[in-house]
Enzyme design. Sequence first.
Site, PDB file in Angstrom:
ATOM      1  N   HIS A  41       0.688  -1.118   0.084  1.00 45.08           N
ATOM      2  CA  HIS A  41      -0.102  -0.033   0.091  1.00 45.08           C
ATOM      3  C   HIS A  41       0.980   1.282  -0.075  1.00 45.08           C
ATOM      4  CE1 HIS A  41      -3.490  -2.492   0.722  1.00 45.08           C
ATOM      5  NE2 HIS A  41      -2.899  -2.733   1.876  1.00 45.08           N
TER       6      HIS A  41
ATOM      7  N   HIS B  22       5.785   7.204   6.650  1.00 45.48           N
ATOM      8  CA  HIS B  22       5.615   6.385   5.292  1.00 45.48           C
ATOM      9  C   HIS B  22       4.814   7.299   4.221  1.00 45.48           C
ATOM     10  CE1 HIS B  22       1.528   6.073   7.342  1.00 45.48           C
ATOM     11  NE2 HIS B  22       1.247   6.581   6.369  1.00 45.48           N
TER      12      HIS B  22
ATOM     13  N   HIS C 111       2.501   8.960   1.002  1.00 49.28           N
ATOM     14  CA  HIS C 111       1.324   9.144  -0.108  1.00 49.28           C
ATOM     15  C   HIS C 111       1.455   9.878  -1.074  1.00 49.28           C
ATOM     16  CE1 HIS C 111      -1.324   6.987   3.157  1.00 49.28           C
ATOM     17  NE2 HIS C 111      -0.628   7.760   3.847  1.00 49.28           N
TER      18      HIS C 111
ATOM     19  N   HIS D 145       3.713  10.777   6.564  1.00 47.77           N
ATOM     20  CA  HIS D 145       3.057  10.561   7.534  1.00 47.77           C
ATOM     21  C   HIS D 145       4.140  10.033   8.560  1.00 47.77           C
ATOM     22  CE1 HIS D 145      -1.164  10.577   5.776  1.00 47.77           C
ATOM     23  NE2 HIS D 145      -0.714  11.853   6.048  1.00 47.77           N
TER      24      HIS D 145
ATOM     25  N   THR E 224      -6.104   6.908   7.835  1.00 49.61           N
ATOM     26  CA  THR E 224      -6.361   7.134   6.104  1.00 49.61           C
ATOM     27  C   THR E 224      -6.482   5.720   5.658  1.00 49.61           C
ATOM     28  OG1 THR E 224      -4.284   7.518   5.493  1.00 49.61           O
ATOM     29  CG2 THR E 224      -5.642   9.372   6.442  1.00 49.61           C
ATOM     30  N   THR E 225      -6.204   4.627   6.153  1.00 50.17           N
ATOM     31  CA  THR E 225      -6.429   3.282   5.819  1.00 50.17           C
ATOM     32  C   THR E 225      -7.298   2.584   6.394  1.00 50.17           C
ATOM     33  OG1 THR E 225      -4.331   2.387   6.720  1.00 50.17           O
ATOM     34  CG2 THR E 225      -4.045   3.456   4.693  1.00 50.17           C
TER      35      THR E 225
END
Length: 261
Positions: free
Chosen positions: A99, A124, A126, A143, A210-211
């Site tokens: 992801h 991580h 995005h 994040h 957010t996941t």
Amino acid sequence: MKYLKTAQQVILLALSIPIIGVLASPSSTPTKAGEDSPHWSYGGAANPTQWGRLGHDFALCETGRDQSPIDIDNAVLGTPADIVFNYSEAPLVVVNNGHTVQVNYEKGSTVSINGEEYELLQFHFHTPSEHTLSRRAAAMELHFVHRNEEGKLAVVGVMMEKGKAHASIDTIWKHIPGAGETNAVKGLTMNAASLLPNGSTYYSYSGSLTTPPCSEGVSWNVLAETIQVSEEQIAAFEQLYQVNARPIQPTNGRIIKLHPE
Ligand SMILES: [Zn+2]
């Protein structure tokens, strides 16, 4: 303007492109929710509009009222910025979890927000940014995920704009393993502090992961200053994850506070 995707464009991309199908195969991608959790993705049949229906554990993704990310706008003036990073050098461990690209952090690095101390677990990436500032997305968002002793999560978000190449990003990108794999790089350390902007002004609000499973009660702190990464570095990440940003969620009357430096 290629990298300034609007939320609408992200939704279109997420719906139209069967991205990372191979990388995100459920059998090879343990997620935060555990190995048994349903497969979810940013495109195709398991795209963000469907997350809440993929399994009981993911219901909050649809029914939650305090979901993230959101558009940061109409912030009210909060207390002066009180955010102190005590990040130290740590061995580089890069995870490609299907992801995102994630760097796991060993114990001992903390952030203090309004006097509350949280330990850095991992950071991580995005693309494009998940949060938007007055509807404007940045090329990427970083994040930093922290947890305190009571188990409460605090995430610090950093917008990443197209500009100069970032040396720490180069180091991380060079060591990204295959999907589902972890690369504990021998003899190499890095300091997460190298990925922080200079200023400490930030926006805060109460939100969620957010996941999936979209758990709420997450303290969100998005720094107002940005860091820069090069077009090549953005493109290299997009080779792996063309879009891995959840669309913005309704604010539902939540207060967004600005904490000036
Ligand atoms: Zn994230």
